[in-house]
Motif scaffolding. Structure first.
Motif, PDB file in Angstrom:
ATOM      1  N   PHE A 200      -3.156 -29.387  -0.723  1.00  0.00           N
ATOM      2  CA  PHE A 200      -4.150 -28.545  -0.105  1.00  0.00           C
ATOM      3  C   PHE A 200      -4.066 -26.973  -0.622  1.00  0.00           C
ATOM      4  N   LEU A 201      -2.774 -26.395  -0.542  1.00  0.00           N
ATOM      5  CA  LEU A 201      -2.746 -24.911  -0.594  1.00  0.00           C
ATOM      6  C   LEU A 201      -2.415 -24.460  -2.110  1.00  0.00           C
ATOM      7  N   GLN A 202      -2.388 -25.493  -3.116  1.00  0.00           N
ATOM      8  CA  GLN A 202      -1.790 -25.102  -4.159  1.00  0.00           C
ATOM      9  C   GLN A 202      -2.375 -23.802  -4.983  1.00  0.00           C
ATOM     10  N   LEU A 203      -3.585 -23.878  -4.984  1.00  0.00           N
ATOM     11  CA  LEU A 203      -4.530 -22.479  -5.613  1.00  0.00           C
ATOM     12  C   LEU A 203      -4.037 -21.275  -4.958  1.00  0.00           C
ATOM     13  N   PRO A 204      -4.218 -20.983  -3.423  1.00  0.00           N
ATOM     14  CA  PRO A 204      -3.966 -19.651  -3.010  1.00  0.00           C
ATOM     15  C   PRO A 204      -2.330 -19.352  -3.303  1.00  0.00           C
ATOM     16  N   HIS A 205      -1.811 -20.320  -3.288  1.00  0.00           N
ATOM     17  CA  HIS A 205       0.006 -20.191  -3.236  1.00  0.00           C
ATOM     18  C   HIS A 205       0.326 -19.820  -4.613  1.00  0.00           C
ATOM     19  N   ASP A 206      -0.093 -20.269  -5.633  1.00  0.00           N
ATOM     20  CA  ASP A 206      -0.061 -19.937  -7.243  1.00  0.00           C
ATOM     21  C   ASP A 206      -0.338 -18.389  -7.359  1.00  0.00           C
ATOM     22  N   ASP A 207      -1.301 -18.132  -6.673  1.00  0.00           N
ATOM     23  CA  ASP A 207      -1.625 -16.699  -6.812  1.00  0.00           C
ATOM     24  C   ASP A 207      -0.706 -15.841  -6.021  1.00  0.00           C
ATOM     25  N   LYS A 208      -0.139 -16.192  -4.997  1.00  0.00           N
ATOM     26  CA  LYS A 208       0.489 -15.568  -4.057  1.00  0.00           C
ATOM     27  C   LYS A 208       1.881 -15.480  -5.073  1.00  0.00           C
ATOM     28  N   ARG A 209       2.458 -16.488  -5.717  1.00  0.00           N
ATOM     29  CA  ARG A 209       3.527 -16.480  -6.335  1.00  0.00           C
ATOM     30  C   ARG A 209       3.553 -15.273  -7.538  1.00  0.00           C
ATOM     31  N   ARG A 210       2.219 -15.085  -8.056  1.00  0.00           N
ATOM     32  CA  ARG A 210       2.278 -14.352  -9.193  1.00  0.00           C
ATOM     33  C   ARG A 210       2.109 -12.904  -8.757  1.00  0.00           C
ATOM     34  N   MET A 211       1.651 -12.786  -7.299  1.00  0.00           N
ATOM     35  CA  MET A 211       1.705 -11.481  -6.812  1.00  0.00           C
ATOM     36  C   MET A 211       2.994 -11.056  -6.633  1.00  0.00           C
TER      37      MET A 211
ATOM     38  N   GLN B 203      -0.502  11.332 -14.193  1.00  0.00           N
ATOM     39  CA  GLN B 203      -1.525  12.524 -13.741  1.00  0.00           C
ATOM     40  C   GLN B 203      -0.882  13.683 -13.021  1.00  0.00           C
ATOM     41  N   TYR B 204       0.122  13.396 -11.996  1.00  0.00           N
ATOM     42  CA  TYR B 204       0.609  14.324 -11.203  1.00  0.00           C
ATOM     43  C   TYR B 204       2.103  14.210 -11.116  1.00  0.00           C
ATOM     44  N   PRO B 205       2.757  14.700 -12.332  1.00  0.00           N
ATOM     45  CA  PRO B 205       4.383  14.505 -12.318  1.00  0.00           C
ATOM     46  C   PRO B 205       5.109  14.979 -11.162  1.00  0.00           C
ATOM     47  N   ASP B 206       4.381  16.005 -10.372  1.00  0.00           N
ATOM     48  CA  ASP B 206       4.907  16.788  -9.411  1.00  0.00           C
ATOM     49  C   ASP B 206       5.088  15.803  -7.972  1.00  0.00           C
ATOM     50  N   LEU B 207       4.386  14.807  -8.041  1.00  0.00           N
ATOM     51  CA  LEU B 207       4.326  14.175  -6.661  1.00  0.00           C
ATOM     52  C   LEU B 207       5.712  13.813  -6.027  1.00  0.00           C
ATOM     53  N   LEU B 208       5.936  14.297  -4.655  1.00  0.00           N
ATOM     54  CA  LEU B 208       7.126  14.207  -4.121  1.00  0.00           C
ATOM     55  C   LEU B 208       7.694  12.937  -3.751  1.00  0.00           C
ATOM     56  N   ASN B 209       6.587  11.911  -3.325  1.00  0.00           N
ATOM     57  CA  ASN B 209       6.869  10.625  -2.561  1.00  0.00           C
ATOM     58  C   ASN B 209       6.270   9.375  -3.430  1.00  0.00           C
ATOM     59  N   LYS B 210       7.198   8.465  -2.970  1.00  0.00           N
ATOM     60  CA  LYS B 210       6.535   7.265  -3.340  1.00  0.00           C
ATOM     61  C   LYS B 210       6.145   6.378  -2.107  1.00  0.00           C
ATOM     62  N   PRO B 211       5.317   5.776  -2.083  1.00  0.00           N
ATOM     63  CA  PRO B 211       5.168   4.870  -0.872  1.00  0.00           C
ATOM     64  C   PRO B 211       5.950   3.522  -0.787  1.00  0.00           C
ATOM     65  N   VAL B 212       5.988   2.859   0.367  1.00  0.00           N
ATOM     66  CA  VAL B 212       6.554   1.826   0.741  1.00  0.00           C
ATOM     67  C   VAL B 212       5.678   0.648   0.691  1.00  0.00           C
ATOM     68  N   LEU B 213       5.495  -0.423   0.085  1.00  0.00           N
ATOM     69  CA  LEU B 213       4.497  -1.373  -0.051  1.00  0.00           C
ATOM     70  C   LEU B 213       4.801  -2.505   0.680  1.00  0.00           C
ATOM     71  N   THR B 214       3.824  -2.945   1.602  1.00  0.00           N
ATOM     72  CA  THR B 214       3.922  -4.223   2.391  1.00  0.00           C
ATOM     73  C   THR B 214       2.740  -5.238   1.843  1.00  0.00           C
ATOM     74  N   VAL B 215       2.979  -6.392   1.548  1.00  0.00           N
ATOM     75  CA  VAL B 215       2.112  -7.201   1.130  1.00  0.00           C
ATOM     76  C   VAL B 215       2.253  -8.711   1.936  1.00  0.00           C
ATOM     77  N   ILE B 216       1.136  -9.066   2.182  1.00  0.00           N
ATOM     78  CA  ILE B 216       1.123 -10.350   2.931  1.00  0.00           C
ATOM     79  C   ILE B 216       0.972 -11.585   2.062  1.00  0.00           C
ATOM     80  N   SER B 217       2.137 -12.169   2.010  1.00  0.00           N
ATOM     81  CA  SER B 217       2.276 -13.514   1.028  1.00  0.00           C
ATOM     82  C   SER B 217       1.877 -14.850   1.870  1.00  0.00           C
ATOM     83  N   THR B 218       2.935 -15.636   1.666  1.00  0.00           N
ATOM     84  CA  THR B 218       2.736 -16.852   2.616  1.00  0.00           C
ATOM     85  C   THR B 218       4.017 -17.514   2.332  1.00  0.00           C
ATOM     86  N   THR B 219       4.621 -18.531   3.399  1.00  0.00           N
ATOM     87  CA  THR B 219       5.363 -19.194   3.200  1.00  0.00           C
ATOM     88  C   THR B 219       5.145 -20.348   2.025  1.00  0.00           C
ATOM     89  N   GLY B 220       6.057 -21.249   1.614  1.00  0.00           N
ATOM     90  CA  GLY B 220       5.698 -22.108   0.719  1.00  0.00           C
ATOM     91  C   GLY B 220       5.926 -21.703  -0.913  1.00  0.00           C
TER      92      GLY B 220
END
Ligand SMILES: NC(=O)c1ccc[n+]([C@@H]2O[C@H](COP(=O)([O-])OP(=O)(O)OC[C@H]3O[C@@H](n4cnc5c(N)ncnc54)[C@H](OP(=O)(O)O)[C@@H]3O)[C@@H](O)[C@H]2O)c1
Length: 271
Positions: free
Chosen positions: A179-190, A141-158
């Motif tokens: 115990f933590l398999q479900l949220p960790h599968d989601d974090k892997r995909r992220m 939409q805005y081909p003249d945008l000058l900057n790209k952001p830095v992305l920080t996401v919180i994932s998990t160990t494991g």
């Protein structure tokens, strides 16, 4: 990334402990922020309780009410100018911090070992997809945008891949595997989505904390001298870290400091 000038940072999941602490540090340091929240009054009352003044909230924070899976709401959160902010030409925020996560409950039915159930077991995957779509649409939409952001996401160990050094102590591994398999599968995909779409950002930092403690209040900060930091090839092994210290690390290292050395890295954090 400049270490001195104030910048605008977009926050997702800022009613959660880690991102809320990071946002409070950023606002108190004079940065401007935007934040997407499903319940804006929950966010403002948390920030006031953190000691952020009403004046700072009024002048330095723009809250967008919405859901992080909604591409239009995400676009409003990361776009400045063009009627979204203080006018001026459209620009993207300098940095994006996401501490999004599902609401957990315990699933016991028909299971020998209970495990976490999430209200949405695809939350970090779906919200990352929404962010990637929002960025692609804005760049088109805005081909003249000058900057790209830095992305920080919180994932998990494991969630390390086969062949990489393990970042979970031996004693905790059974808990992580079951115990933590479900949220960790989601974090892997992220993590996979973030890694595959580096070109949309000027850099990405994947933060992998160990088990989280506390509620993110600034008064419970232990300080960076108590935080051990590792990378994928040399992870920091530990048991837990406070949510406040995770927020503090992101603030000091990625927002306030020169975070160049963490770009492209998967950073394990523990106390
Ligand atoms: N618990 C642990 O031991 C542990 C360990 C390692 C990593 N982690 C991960 O670390 C991250 C941060 O955790 P935390 O405890 O600081 O935060 P949290 O309490 O899990 O907060 C999650 C945040 O995501 C928001 N959210 C969820 N779905 C949303 C949606 N559809 N749209 C908009 N916002 C949405 C919540 O908003 P509402 O207030 O509206 O619900 C909240 O702000 C999470 O991803 C968590 O899974 C946790």
């Amino acid at each position: 990334m400049s270490s001195t000038s104030n910048k605008t940072i977009a926050f997702f999941g800022a009613t959660g402990g880690c991102a809320n602490a990071c946002l409070a540090y950023a606002l108190n340091a004079g940065h401007h922020a935007t934040a997407l929240a499903r319940t804006p009054p929950k966010l403002t009352s948390k920030l006031l309780a953190q000691g952020v003044s009403q004046t700072t909230l009024d002048t330095n924070l723009r809250i967008i009410k919405g859901d992080a899976t909604d591409v239009a709401a995400v676009k409003s959160t990361i776009l400045l100018g063009d009627g979204n902010d203080n006018g001026g030409s459209p620009a993207l925020v300098a940095s994006i911090v996401s501490g999004l996560g599902g609401t957990p409950s315990l699933e016991t039915r028909k299971l020998i070992i209970p495990r976490f159930k999430l209200d949405n077991p695809h939350i970090t995957e779906e919200t990352t997809e929404a962010l990637l779509s929002a960025l692609r649409e804005l760049y088109a939409q805005y081909p003249d945008l000058l900057n790209k952001p830095v992305l920080t996401v919180i994932s998990t160990t494991g969630v390390t891949k086969q062949g990489q050094p393990k970042d979970v102590p031996l004693l905790l591994r059974p808990l992580y595997r079951t115990f933590l398999q479900l949220p960790h599968d989601d974090k892997r995909r992220m993590e996979d989505l973030v890694s595959a779409n580096q070109d949309l950002f000027s850099g990405t930092v994947i933060v992998r904390p160990t088990l989280l403690a506390g509620d993110g209040s600034l008064t419970s900060a232990k300080g960076l001298q108590h935080v051990r930091v590792g990378t994928e090839s040399k992870p920091a092994l530990g048991y837990q870290i406070t949510k406040t210290d995770v927020g503090l690390w992101i603030f000091e290292e990625v927002i306030q400091g020169d975070g160049q050395k963490w770009l492209g890295k998967k950073v394990s954090l523990t106390s």
